[in-house]
Design a protein around this motif. Sequence first.
Motif, PDB file in Angstrom:
ATOM      1  N   ALA A  69       0.846  -1.206   0.000  1.00  0.00           N
ATOM      2  CA  ALA A  69       0.000   0.000   0.000  1.00  0.00           C
ATOM      3  C   ALA A  69       0.875   1.248   0.000  1.00  0.00           C
ATOM      4  CB  ALA A  69      -0.915   0.000   1.226  1.00  0.00           C
ATOM      5  N   GLY A  70       0.375   2.298  -0.580  1.00  0.00           N
ATOM      6  CA  GLY A  70       1.094   3.570  -0.610  1.00  0.00           C
ATOM      7  C   GLY A  70       2.279   3.567  -1.550  1.00  0.00           C
ATOM      8  N   GLY A  71       2.305   2.609  -2.481  1.00  0.00           N
ATOM      9  CA  GLY A  71       3.364   2.587  -3.479  1.00  0.00           C
ATOM     10  C   GLY A  71       4.692   2.020  -3.003  1.00  0.00           C
ATOM     11  N   MET A  72       4.674   1.232  -1.925  1.00  0.00           N
ATOM     12  CA  MET A  72       5.920   0.616  -1.455  1.00  0.00           C
ATOM     13  C   MET A  72       6.430  -0.365  -2.510  1.00  0.00           C
ATOM     14  SD  MET A  72       6.573   1.893   1.497  1.00  0.00           S
ATOM     15  CE  MET A  72       5.797   3.395   0.957  1.00  0.00           C
ATOM     16  N   GLN A  73       7.751  -0.463  -2.630  1.00  0.00           N
ATOM     17  CA  GLN A  73       8.335  -1.379  -3.611  1.00  0.00           C
ATOM     18  C   GLN A  73       8.335  -2.821  -3.120  1.00  0.00           C
ATOM     19  OE1 GLN A  73      12.040  -0.247  -5.436  1.00  0.00           O
ATOM     20  NE2 GLN A  73      11.658   1.906  -5.014  1.00  0.00           N
ATOM     21  N   TYR A  74       8.421  -3.000  -1.796  1.00  0.00           N
ATOM     22  CA  TYR A  74       8.551  -4.345  -1.234  1.00  0.00           C
ATOM     23  C   TYR A  74       7.629  -4.497  -0.031  1.00  0.00           C
ATOM     24  CZ  TYR A  74      12.803  -3.823  -3.963  1.00  0.00           C
ATOM     25  OH  TYR A  74      13.683  -3.571  -4.979  1.00  0.00           O
ATOM     26  N   ASP A  75       7.182  -5.748   0.201  1.00  0.00           N
ATOM     27  CA  ASP A  75       6.350  -6.003   1.374  1.00  0.00           C
ATOM     28  C   ASP A  75       7.068  -6.842   2.437  1.00  0.00           C
ATOM     29  OD1 ASP A  75       6.322  -8.333  -0.101  1.00  0.00           O
ATOM     30  OD2 ASP A  75       4.161  -8.630   0.008  1.00  0.00           O
ATOM     31  N   ARG A  76       8.212  -7.417   2.069  1.00  0.00           N
ATOM     32  CA  ARG A  76       9.030  -8.172   3.029  1.00  0.00           C
ATOM     33  C   ARG A  76      10.491  -7.937   2.688  1.00  0.00           C
ATOM     34  NH1 ARG A  76       7.742 -13.799   4.553  1.00  0.00           N
ATOM     35  NH2 ARG A  76       9.251 -14.301   2.968  1.00  0.00           N
ATOM     36  N   ALA A  77      11.307  -7.720   3.733  1.00  0.00           N
ATOM     37  CA  ALA A  77      12.724  -7.465   3.468  1.00  0.00           C
ATOM     38  C   ALA A  77      13.576  -7.821   4.674  1.00  0.00           C
ATOM     39  CB  ALA A  77      12.948  -6.003   3.105  1.00  0.00           C
ATOM     40  N   SER A  78      14.758  -8.327   4.373  1.00  0.00           N
ATOM     41  CA  SER A  78      15.810  -8.479   5.371  1.00  0.00           C
ATOM     42  C   SER A  78      16.698  -7.257   5.184  1.00  0.00           C
ATOM     43  CB  SER A  78      16.597  -9.769   5.131  1.00  0.00           C
ATOM     44  OG  SER A  78      17.661  -9.840   6.051  1.00  0.00           O
ATOM     45  N   VAL A  79      16.713  -6.378   6.190  1.00  0.00           N
ATOM     46  CA  VAL A  79      17.371  -5.077   6.065  1.00  0.00           C
ATOM     47  C   VAL A  79      18.666  -5.093   6.882  1.00  0.00           C
ATOM     48  CG1 VAL A  79      17.085  -2.595   6.358  1.00  0.00           C
ATOM     49  CG2 VAL A  79      15.093  -4.015   5.812  1.00  0.00           C
ATOM     50  N   ARG A  80      19.800  -5.056   6.169  1.00  0.00           N
ATOM     51  CA  ARG A  80      21.103  -5.086   6.845  1.00  0.00           C
ATOM     52  C   ARG A  80      21.441  -3.715   7.415  1.00  0.00           C
ATOM     53  NH1 ARG A  80      21.900  -7.165   2.113  1.00  0.00           N
ATOM     54  NH2 ARG A  80      23.418  -5.626   1.406  1.00  0.00           N
ATOM     55  N   ILE A  81      22.017  -3.732   8.618  1.00  0.00           N
ATOM     56  CA  ILE A  81      22.420  -2.514   9.321  1.00  0.00           C
ATOM     57  C   ILE A  81      23.946  -2.438   9.278  1.00  0.00           C
ATOM     58  CG2 ILE A  81      22.314  -1.247  11.503  1.00  0.00           C
ATOM     59  CD1 ILE A  81      19.528  -1.877  10.387  1.00  0.00           C
ATOM     60  N   THR A  82      24.474  -1.280   8.877  1.00  0.00           N
ATOM     61  CA  THR A  82      25.924  -1.082   8.844  1.00  0.00           C
ATOM     62  C   THR A  82      26.279   0.129   9.710  1.00  0.00           C
ATOM     63  OG1 THR A  82      25.939   0.461   6.983  1.00  0.00           O
ATOM     64  CG2 THR A  82      25.949  -1.915   6.443  1.00  0.00           C
ATOM     65  N   GLU A  83      27.560   0.408   9.803  1.00  0.00           N
ATOM     66  CA  GLU A  83      28.015   1.587  10.543  1.00  0.00           C
ATOM     67  C   GLU A  83      27.502   2.881   9.901  1.00  0.00           C
ATOM     68  OE1 GLU A  83      29.712   1.713  13.457  1.00  0.00           O
ATOM     69  OE2 GLU A  83      29.600  -0.475  13.529  1.00  0.00           O
ATOM     70  N   GLN A  84      27.212   2.847   8.601  1.00  0.00           N
ATOM     71  CA  GLN A  84      26.739   4.034   7.891  1.00  0.00           C
ATOM     72  C   GLN A  84      25.225   4.227   7.975  1.00  0.00           C
ATOM     73  OE1 GLN A  84      29.040   1.827   6.323  1.00  0.00           O
ATOM     74  NE2 GLN A  84      30.610   3.171   7.181  1.00  0.00           N
ATOM     75  N   THR A  85      24.489   3.221   8.453  1.00  0.00           N
ATOM     76  CA  THR A  85      23.037   3.320   8.539  1.00  0.00           C
ATOM     77  C   THR A  85      22.643   4.381   9.567  1.00  0.00           C
ATOM     78  OG1 THR A  85      22.764   0.985   7.945  1.00  0.00           O
ATOM     79  CG2 THR A  85      20.895   2.062   9.013  1.00  0.00           C
ATOM     80  N   ARG A  86      21.775   5.301   9.153  1.00  0.00           N
ATOM     81  CA  ARG A  86      21.257   6.326  10.065  1.00  0.00           C
ATOM     82  C   ARG A  86      19.887   5.871  10.557  1.00  0.00           C
ATOM     83  NH1 ARG A  86      22.312   9.159   5.416  1.00  0.00           N
ATOM     84  NH2 ARG A  86      20.133   9.733   5.316  1.00  0.00           N
ATOM     85  N   VAL A  87      19.649   6.038  11.872  1.00  0.00           N
ATOM     86  CA  VAL A  87      18.370   5.624  12.460  1.00  0.00           C
ATOM     87  C   VAL A  87      17.756   6.837  13.157  1.00  0.00           C
ATOM     88  CG1 VAL A  87      17.211   4.017  14.019  1.00  0.00           C
ATOM     89  CG2 VAL A  87      19.267   3.283  12.789  1.00  0.00           C
ATOM     90  N   PHE A  88      16.470   7.069  12.871  1.00  0.00           N
ATOM     91  CA  PHE A  88      15.737   8.190  13.456  1.00  0.00           C
ATOM     92  C   PHE A  88      14.401   7.685  13.985  1.00  0.00           C
ATOM     93  CE2 PHE A  88      18.315   9.942  10.027  1.00  0.00           C
ATOM     94  CZ  PHE A  88      18.971  10.981  10.663  1.00  0.00           C
ATOM     95  N   ARG A  89      13.773   8.489  14.840  1.00  0.00           N
ATOM     96  CA  ARG A  89      12.398   8.219  15.274  1.00  0.00           C
ATOM     97  C   ARG A  89      11.623   9.518  15.164  1.00  0.00           C
ATOM     98  NH1 ARG A  89      13.756   6.089  20.557  1.00  0.00           N
ATOM     99  NH2 ARG A  89      15.344   7.541  21.137  1.00  0.00           N
ATOM    100  N   LEU A  90      10.332   9.386  14.808  1.00  0.00           N
ATOM    101  CA  LEU A  90       9.472  10.554  14.806  1.00  0.00           C
ATOM    102  C   LEU A  90       9.241  10.946  16.256  1.00  0.00           C
ATOM    103  CD1 LEU A  90       6.778   9.814  12.068  1.00  0.00           C
ATOM    104  CD2 LEU A  90       8.729  11.359  11.946  1.00  0.00           C
TER     105      LEU A  90
END
Length: 134
Positions: A69-90
Motif C-alpha cells: 500500500a502507498g506505493g511501497m516497492q517491497y512487502d518483506r525485506a531483510s534489512v542489513r544494518i551497517t556503521e553508515q546506517t542512520r536511524v531516526f524516530r518521529l
Amino acid sequence: MKITSRRFSVLVVLWLGMIVTGCGLQASTSTPASALATRARKPDIRGEITAVSRAGGKIQAVHVEGDLAGGMQYDRASVRITEQTRVFRLAGDGYEAMAVDQLRVGQTVEALFTGIVRERDPVSAEAEELLVIP
C-alpha cells in the motif's frame, strides 16, 4: 551613492563573515537530516520489525514485513544494518536520531535502501536510513 573599492571590500568581508558564522552554527547544533522524516525520499518498505538479528552483541539486520500500500516497492525485506546506517524516530513535530540498539520487534519502520537489492523472497538490502514510526 558611489561605492568605492574600499567600501566594496568591507561589504564583501562582512558578507563572507556572516556566511561562515552561519554555517558553523548550523553544523554544530542541528540533527542530521532524515530523508524519510522530511519526505525528501520515498521509503522502499514500510512495515513492522518481525525479527532482529544480532552478532557480537550488535544488531546486524532487521526483518521487516508490511504491504505494498502507498506505493511501497517491497512487502518483506531483510534489512542489513551497517556503521553508515542512520536511524531516526518521529518525535513530536519532528524527528530525532536514535541508537541502532534501540530497534525492537514490533516497531513500525520505514527503510531506505542503498546499493544492490538482492531480489528473492524476502529481498535483502543494506539500509541507508531507518525511521521508527510510533
